[in-house]
Write a protein that holds these residues in place. Structure first.
Motif, PDB file in Angstrom:
ATOM      1  N   ILE A  66      -1.903   4.425   5.287  1.00 43.40           N
ATOM      2  CA  ILE A  66      -1.498   3.412   4.734  1.00 43.40           C
ATOM      3  C   ILE A  66      -1.862   2.242   5.499  1.00 43.40           C
ATOM      4  O   ILE A  66      -2.351   1.093   5.008  1.00 43.40           O
ATOM      5  CB  ILE A  66      -0.027   3.116   4.931  1.00 43.40           C
ATOM      6  N   ARG A 123       0.640  -0.929  -0.067  1.00 39.14           N
ATOM      7  CA  ARG A 123       0.455   0.397   0.055  1.00 39.14           C
ATOM      8  C   ARG A 123       0.867   1.202   0.093  1.00 39.14           C
ATOM      9  O   ARG A 123       1.871   1.280   0.549  1.00 39.14           O
ATOM     10  CB  ARG A 123      -0.710  -0.057   1.452  1.00 39.14           C
ATOM     11  N   SER A 124      -0.112   2.258  -0.547  1.00 43.35           N
ATOM     12  CA  SER A 124       1.005   3.717  -1.011  1.00 43.35           C
ATOM     13  C   SER A 124       0.580   4.538  -1.073  1.00 43.35           C
ATOM     14  O   SER A 124      -1.120   4.572  -1.113  1.00 43.35           O
ATOM     15  CB  SER A 124       1.905   3.476  -1.995  1.00 43.35           C
TER      16      SER A 124
END
Length: 333
Positions: A243, A186-187
């Motif tokens: 995130i 995830r970003s």
């Protein structure tokens, strides 16, 4: 606009020629269509890992071509998807009977053009699989995108699948591994200034001196919200929370933390932000066991940062640690 360029129409071609001269030991460049190809490709008996997309995000993707990572990268014009024929040419130049894995960032043009190329290559007898990475947690809905965007997690995906291909994994196994990474990465990013596309000559959007765009895309797309400039502690906490709560990551997890410059953020600020992120994750019981810090997926000269977290296990850690020799990543060789 102040840039070290000649004709804006020639920026990508001239940059690729320079890349080839600087790193001819690991890659070669083809100009029509534009391709960056591993110097020893095709590699007999190995799955070819191929990616690409609009230029302006260097070193993504061409800077990750070489042993242990990509076999080919297909650069489009700045912020513009490459054409299907170019992607098909990359498959033809690098893939043998073992087949090819296409890594596609989740943008409409990329998805459609890579999908068309995969169909064309398969019609010629080459086994091809495609995976779409969509790690950007900034996108809460799809009112202005085709779902979540592919951003910083692309770098980690290319490294890990490239290592799997290098050790001789089958196309089925490399694809399965890629989908595992996509499910665990995830970003999110933030912009302090906008990029200026050479042929446009003006910034992609306007920000006041006391504003930042939270959740920005790598092409200057809208973020989640425009907020007042705040301290590094507050801003990094905002990024980490977005995130961690998305996957979600939990106490006891081991992760790779990738702290990325969007192009113009100096390392003194980048390391400052990385230190804050590590501290915040430790407070949540999340252990950072692998790290990457630097400008690896940029947006021209945008000032800003992105954070990426990948949940690790023994296999993913070993593949991340495996030798790699590219212009932008090099270790173990």
């Amino acid at each position: 606009m102040k840039k070290i360029i000649n004709d804006p129409a020639d920026v990508v071609a001239e940059s690729l020629r320079g890349l080839a001269l600087a790193h001819g030991d690991v890659l070669r460049v083809q100009e029509d269509p534009a391709l960056v190809i591993r110097a020893d490709a095709p590699v007999e008996g190995k799955v070819a890992v191929i990616s690409g997309g609009g230029s302006g995000h260097e070193p993504l993707h061409g800077g990750f071509v070489g042993t242990g990572m990509l076999h080919a990268a297909v650069p489009g014009a700045v912020f513009t998807s490459p054409t299907p024929d170019a992607v098909e040419a990359a498959v033809a130049a690098t893939a043998g009977p073992a087949g090819a894995l296409l890594i596609v960032k989740n943008y409409t043009g990329d998805v459609l053009n890579f999908e068309t190329a995969a169909e064309l290559a398969e019609a010629e007898g080459t086994p091809v699989r495609s995976v779409v990475i969509d790690d950007d947690v900034a996108v809460k809905d799809s009112t202005y995108t085709a779902g979540r965007r592919g951003v910083g997690g692309t770098v980690l995906l290319e490294k890990i699948t490239g290592a799997a291909a290098e050790r001789g994994d089958s196309l089925d196994d490399v694809e399965t591994l890629a989908r595992k990474v996509i499910g665990q990465v995830r970003s999110i990013g933030v912009a302090l200034t906008a990029p200026t596309v050479p042929h446009a000559g003006t910034p992609s959007f306007d920000l006041a001196d006391d504003e930042i765009e939270f959740g920005i895309g790598i092409h200057g797309e809208p973020g989640r919200e425009r907020i007042p400039l705040e301290s590094a502690d507050a801003l990094v906490a905002r990024l980490v929370t977005a995130i961690v709560e998305d996957l979600p990551f939990a106490s006891g997890d081991e992760v790779l933390l990738f702290t990325n410059s969007m192009g113009a953020t100096p390392l003194v600020e980048l390391y400052l932000a990385h230190g804050i992120a590590e501290k915040l994750l430790a407070e949540r019981g999340i252990t950072v066991t692998r790290r990457l810090v630097g400008p690896y997926i940029t947006s021209l000269e945008m000032q800003g940062i992105s954070l990426t977290l990948l949940k690790l296990d023994a296999e993913l850690t070993a593949l991340w640690d495996a030798p790699v020799n590219t212009p932008a990543l090099r270790w173990g060789i």
